[in-house]
Design an enzyme around this catalytic site. Structure first.
Site, PDB file in Angstrom:
ATOM      1  N   LYS A   1       0.838  -1.202   0.000  1.00 29.34           N
ATOM      2  CA  LYS A   1       0.000   0.000   0.000  1.00 29.34           C
ATOM      3  C   LYS A   1       0.874   1.253   0.000  1.00 29.34           C
ATOM      4  CE  LYS A   1      -3.810   1.916   2.695  1.00 29.34           C
ATOM      5  NZ  LYS A   1      -4.739   1.654   3.793  1.00 29.34           N
TER       6      LYS A   1
ATOM      7  N   GLU B 117      10.895  -4.593   3.982  1.00 26.24           N
ATOM      8  CA  GLU B 117      11.023  -5.990   3.545  1.00 26.24           C
ATOM      9  C   GLU B 117      10.601  -6.129   2.082  1.00 26.24           C
ATOM     10  OE1 GLU B 117       9.487  -4.913   6.229  1.00 26.24           O
ATOM     11  OE2 GLU B 117       9.823  -6.217   7.963  1.00 26.24           O
TER      12      GLU B 117
ATOM     13  N   GLY C 253      -4.730  -2.495   5.292  1.00 20.68           N
ATOM     14  CA  GLY C 253      -3.976  -3.626   4.741  1.00 20.68           C
ATOM     15  C   GLY C 253      -4.581  -4.978   5.096  1.00 20.68           C
ATOM     16  N   ARG C 254      -4.879  -5.165   6.382  1.00 21.69           N
ATOM     17  CA  ARG C 254      -5.358  -6.492   6.811  1.00 21.69           C
ATOM     18  C   ARG C 254      -6.806  -6.754   6.405  1.00 21.69           C
ATOM     19  NH1 ARG C 254      -4.175  -2.955  10.664  1.00 21.69           N
ATOM     20  NH2 ARG C 254      -5.765  -2.278  12.145  1.00 21.69           N
TER      21      ARG C 254
ATOM     22  N   GLU D 102      -3.642  -7.302  15.077  1.00 24.83           N
ATOM     23  CA  GLU D 102      -3.225  -5.951  14.682  1.00 24.83           C
ATOM     24  C   GLU D 102      -4.391  -4.973  14.853  1.00 24.83           C
ATOM     25  OE1 GLU D 102       0.027  -5.318  11.643  1.00 24.83           O
ATOM     26  OE2 GLU D 102      -1.612  -4.400  10.546  1.00 24.83           O
TER      27      GLU D 102
ATOM     28  N   HIS E  17      -2.720 -33.492  17.895  1.00 28.61           N
ATOM     29  CA  HIS E  17      -1.486 -34.177  18.279  1.00 28.61           C
ATOM     30  C   HIS E  17      -0.393 -33.182  18.645  1.00 28.61           C
ATOM     31  CE1 HIS E  17      -2.994 -38.138  17.174  1.00 28.61           C
ATOM     32  NE2 HIS E  17      -3.694 -37.472  16.261  1.00 28.61           N
TER      33      HIS E  17
ATOM     34  N   LYS F  70      10.024  -0.776  13.864  1.00 30.33           N
ATOM     35  CA  LYS F  70      10.522  -0.441  12.521  1.00 30.33           C
ATOM     36  C   LYS F  70      11.530   0.707  12.604  1.00 30.33           C
ATOM     37  CE  LYS F  70       6.263  -1.339   9.875  1.00 30.33           C
ATOM     38  NZ  LYS F  70       5.257  -0.769   8.988  1.00 30.33           N
TER      39      LYS F  70
HETATM   40  O1  F6P Z   1       3.182  -4.522   9.730  1.00 30.24           O
HETATM   41  C1  F6P Z   1       2.426  -3.400   9.611  1.00 30.24           C
HETATM   42  C2  F6P Z   1       1.860  -3.142   8.264  1.00 30.24           C
HETATM   43  O2  F6P Z   1       1.746  -1.762   8.198  1.00 30.24           O
HETATM   44  C3  F6P Z   1       0.524  -3.826   8.012  1.00 30.24           C
HETATM   45  O3  F6P Z   1      -0.541  -3.205   8.591  1.00 30.24           O
HETATM   46  C4  F6P Z   1       0.495  -3.848   6.528  1.00 30.24           C
HETATM   47  O4  F6P Z   1      -0.467  -4.717   6.054  1.00 30.24           O
HETATM   48  C5  F6P Z   1       1.899  -4.272   6.233  1.00 30.24           C
HETATM   49  O5  F6P Z   1       2.682  -3.597   7.186  1.00 30.24           O
HETATM   50  C6  F6P Z   1       2.388  -4.013   4.846  1.00 30.24           C
HETATM   51  O6  F6P Z   1       2.300  -2.672   4.500  1.00 30.24           O
HETATM   52  P1  F6P Z   1       2.385  -2.211   2.990  1.00 30.24           P
HETATM   53  O7  F6P Z   1       1.212  -2.768   2.274  1.00 30.24           O
HETATM   54  O8  F6P Z   1       2.368  -0.712   3.032  1.00 30.24           O
HETATM   55  O9  F6P Z   1       3.675  -2.729   2.431  1.00 30.24           O
END
Ligand code: F6P
Length: 565
Positions: free
Chosen positions: A218, A224, A278-279, A365, A396, A521
């Site tokens: 987003k 990452e 996002g979620r 979250e 199990h 972060k």
């Molecule tokens: O880990 C936090 C977060 O901001 C989530 O809420 C989000 O879904 C994810 O990182 C990825 O964010 P982005 O879509 O901006 O890469």
């Protein structure tokens, strides 16, 4: 909207007192489950989903009190405010409109947001059409990679909400017979972790010439995702032996300028919007683009229809018969009043193996918060620790703790029919019936337990008896659906999204921001700078870290400035 704090409602006080009644021996689930009238009252069916909550530690009066709590915390007004497009994500001043992602082609006015963002439905429909067209062209081979070879494989790069839900749906559908047929000859991979091991795993056996990369972010700044995107771009450039690999990239993002800066042209950008967190974004291009590329658009369409059936049920059904509302209220009852810190989701369906990780992010979250919407400390713990595993694997593994250790309310999810039935006349039941025998037995074992007397009646040596006692009285929901399909997968998604929102609304928290992920972060930024400095100039002094972190970094970097002690 200013509404009463949950702790100031009369229902809160009544529920606190009611807990004592529910702790009495006569309220043990083994007794409550003998009451046929109670069992009948604690079952609901809607949209093909049967919810049985007779194994919750509730009486009819508990449900009445929880519904009173919902009224006194203005649940209906809050749900309406969400549907209407009010900025209920108050800390970010944004509406919360993920339900619009499931809109029908021409929704009636009551199913369109009334405030704020006006063109949401049009934007969603336009994006859906472009996904349908793009995925069809990739799948048919009309659109190719830069060497004119077909793009049969897709690598989705994204993390958190830009990954977990899509993987859950992918796993849910890949053994659905119709979806499997559509996916023949195609591969879908996910690259989320910045760990280089994940790069190797995601790219294993893939050919750059046949690989399409979907970068989902987003913000398009997530460390990452961006490092993984650059890494995979280099892999493509090397494999195809050319600099311009733009034919192998598409993006899903709300940061068009950054996407372009990365080298992905505007026509290959599928939008995300501020009004989708996002979620909660699985039903946006985040999920449906990769899924349409892999399974074809009609599976996606069915998935969205399933989610929509639950949206409509959620917005239109009175609380007493409303599945997400009941599930949310039971969540509040178990965690806030009965003191259960954790909760688990136990799908008796291997294809739902990634459901629990998605619910973990969605719920933890959203509702892992310490203050209410006005910033005041809650005074109680909100949010549960969510985990889960498909049955019978979980049996199990951690079920020992569920039966004889801590009390963890559980959701058992099962299906009348398997996606992949196996029957053999030499077996007394089909493989699915064997699975489901466990599905029906476990909730009862948790609820009724096994008393000391029952154990002794089995002539167990006295010294072993305490080890064989099951206290029981452990609450669970049972959810029974017909079969796992794109439609029911969409239903499950929406059911749990709305459950999370209901709990947040009742607790009075903002379930739609996530400031709790920021601090770590930011601190990683200083560590990264330090590591970069030390790698360039070994022996550079370590900056302003506490003595423990300094020692750890010395050990990691091999500088060992302090020397062995
Ligand atoms: O880990 C936090 C977060 O901001 C989530 O809420 C989000 O879904 C994810 O990182 C990825 O964010 P982005 O879509 O901006 O890469």
């Amino acid at each position: 909207m200013t509404s009463k704090k949950i702790t100031e409602t009369s229902a809160w006080k009544k529920l606190k007192e009611h807990v004592r009644e529910m702790q009495m021996q006569e309220s043990h689930l083994k007794n409550l489950l003998l009451d046929a009238d109670r069992c009948a009252r604690l079952q609901r069916s809607a949209e093909g989903i049967l919810l049985d909550f007779a194994r919750q530690r509730v009486k009819n009066s508990t449900i009445d009190l929880l519904l009173e709590l919902a009224d006194q915390t203005d649940l209906k007004a809050k749900v309406d405010a969400m549907r209407d497009g009010r900025a209920i994500n108050n800390t970010e001043n944004r509406p919360v409109l993920h339900y619009v992602l499931r809109t029908s082609e021409d929704p009636p006015s009551e199913r369109r947001p009334k405030f704020g963002v006006q063109d949401t439905v049009a934007a969603v429909l336009k994006t859906r059409r472009s996904i349908e067209q793009f995925s069809t062209e990739i799948r048919s081979g009309k659109l190719t990679g830069s060497t004119k070879e077909p793009l049969t494989d897709v690598v989705v790069i994204g993390i958190g909400g830009s990954y977990l839900g899509t993987e859950f749906v992918y796993e849910a559908l890949r053994t659905d017979p119709d979806c499997a047929k559509e996916a023949v000859g195609r591969r879908l991979r996910f690259l989320a972790n910045v760990d280089p091991i994940d790069v190797t795993r995601a790219l294993e056996d893939l050919e750059p010439a046949n690989t399409l990369v979907v970068v989902v972010s987003k913000t398009f700044t997530t460390a990452e995702t961006m490092l993984n995107a650059r890494t995979v771009r280099r892999w493509l450039q090397k494999g195809i032996e050319r600099q311009d690999v733009s034919a192998h990239f598409v993006a899903v993002s709300s940061a068009g300028d950054l996407v372009e800066e990365f080298g992905i042209p505007e026509k290959r950008l599928f939008p995300m919007w501020d009004w989708v967190g996002g979620r909660y974004s699985v039903s946006s291009a985040v999920g449906i683009l990769p899924l349409a590329l892999h399974f074809g658009y009609s599976a996606v369409d069915e998935f969205l229809q399933g989610a929509r059936s639950i949206d409509e049920h959620f917005f239109e059904t009175p609380h007493r018969n409303n599945l997400p509302v009941l599930m949310g209220l039971l969540g509040v009852w178990n965690s806030t009043f009965l003191g259960c810190a954790a909760r688990c989701v136990l799908p008796y369906c291997q294809a739902l193996l990634k459901f629990a990780p998605h619910i973990q992010q969605l719920d933890m979250e959203s509702n892992g918060k310490r203050v209410d919407t006005s910033g005041e400390e809650l005074g109680f713990d909100a949010g549960e620790i969510d985990f889960g595993e498909p049955g019978t694997n979980g049996q199990h593994s951690f079920y020992q703790l569920l039966h004889q250790g801590r009390i963890v309310p559980a959701d058992f999810i099962g299906f009348r029919k398997s996606q992949q039935p196996i029957e053999d006349p030499d077996e007394i039941v089909s493989n699915h019936d064997e699975l489901m025998s466990n599905f029906f037995a476990q909730p009862d074992a948790l609820a009724t337990g096994k008393s000391w007397q029952q154990v002794l009646n089995e002539k167990v040596p006295a010294e072993l008896a305490p080890h064989k006692v099951f206290p029981g009285n452990r609450p669970s929901n049972v959810l029974l659906l017909d079969q796992l399909t794109p439609y029911t997968t969409g239903q499950l998604l929406a059911l749990y999204e709305h459950r999370t929102a209901v709990q947040g609304f009742v607790w009075g928290i903002n379930s739609f921001d996530q400031y709790g992920v920021q601090l770590g972060k930011v601190m990683a930024d200083s560590v990264r700078d330090q590591i970069a400095k030390c790698r360039k100039n070994p022996g550079s002094p370590l900056g302003n870290f506490n003595p423990s972190t300094t020692a750890l970094l010395e050990s990691y970097l091999g500088t060992n400035i302090g020397g062995d002690k």
